[in-house]
Design an enzyme around this catalytic site. Sequence first.
Site, PDB file in Angstrom:
ATOM      1  N   LYS A  94       0.824  -1.240  -0.004  1.00 20.80           N
ATOM      2  CA  LYS A  94      -0.031   0.033  -0.099  1.00 20.80           C
ATOM      3  C   LYS A  94       0.832   1.361  -0.029  1.00 20.80           C
ATOM      4  O   LYS A  94       0.616   2.186  -0.378  1.00 20.80           O
ATOM      5  CB  LYS A  94      -1.031   0.004   1.210  1.00 20.80           C
ATOM      6  N   LYS A 143      14.492  -8.455 -36.198  1.00 20.75           N
ATOM      7  CA  LYS A 143      13.682  -6.973 -36.500  1.00 20.75           C
ATOM      8  C   LYS A 143      12.703  -7.551 -37.612  1.00 20.75           C
ATOM      9  O   LYS A 143      13.012  -7.969 -38.658  1.00 20.75           O
ATOM     10  CB  LYS A 143      14.649  -5.922 -36.722  1.00 20.75           C
TER      11      LYS A 143
END
Length: 406
Positions: A94, A143
């Site tokens: 938290k 790529k």
Amino acid sequence: MSELLATYVLTHREDEQVNRKAEQIALGLTVGSWTDLPQLKKEQLQKHKGRVEKVTEKFAPAENGLYQSEVTIAYPEANFSADIPAVLSTIFGKLSLDGKVKLVDIQFSDRFKKSLPGPVFGIDGIRKKTGVFDRPLLMSIFKGVIGRDMTDLKEQLRLQALGGVDFIKDDEILFESPLAPFEDRIKEGKKILKETYEETGHRTLYAVHLTGRTFELRDRARKAAELGADALLFNVFAYGLDVMQSLAEDPDIRLPIMAHPAVSGALTSSPEYGFSHSLLLGKLNRYAGADLSLFPSPYGSVALPKKDAFGIYEACVKEDSVQKTFPVPSAGIHPGMVPVLMKDFGLDHVINAGGGIHGHPRGAIGGGKAFRSIIDAVIHGESIQEKTASCQDLKAALELWGRVVE
């Protein structure tokens, strides 16, 4: 009592009481309130109570008239199980929602480290697999493979290997596809790399991208091992550190894991919240089992500040109870950067290039040879000018991209 030390950077107003905020964190993330508890409860909960170890106030100014202070808090290890999700939920669960707190380091006890595998292969094991011990390794990337079939991938693989690279990795956005299935990439990749090894005498390893639903990953990784895969590329921050740890610990997998930093920018980029680069891409990746950790270099197209890039490097290679992780500075790397890369990162790193290989005027073979040529020049103390005179591939690369000089 074993403790874990968590170090945070707090961004705050000049008049904010940092010591008080630190105490609130130490209590709020452990026993809750303290002063209102009866004495008996305090005695029972003492061993679970967090404590402020150190506060360095206002060590740096921030933007908009704010300041930054560093706080270290000790958490009893009795509060959580021996796994990374439990640790992060405790020390930054938290608290991460605060918006002005950045987790920059975790110091684990020796006892806790026994539950963290670290790399199975590490730098030494990867070097043994490649047979390269006296220089940085060179890696290239597929790529433009989206929508391409196996014929195209095999040709790309062959050309990259003929350029003399040590590793070829899948693109991190190449997922399971009927055009280029996971298992076919492994099987066909092995054939191609066997052929190029027989032709050149140089061994190239292929890191196949492990993808799919979380509960499918273990079986797919085991299948990859069964088929003889060289290594796994893994988008660790899309899945979680604990998932990578479970893969590293599995005795039926035993493949080097290449941790890609995709998604990590959402967790590390702010100076005011999230994680430090060195913690997430360095220390935690290493403890969770990454044999290689990719991260943006300080010089390329998605450059990190030098302090952050070198922090990742140090977290990967400093002496520890686990093996070292190979640092892989990446993004926009071309041959003209190699002298600076080797000066800053030494021999134990992987030079990772995509466009710097595929964009070479002579294609991927020329790109790989240009990198290998300039690496050899630096290793042997040759002048770059003399090397370009004897290597047309290097000359073409430097004419296109230039040199990075510091």
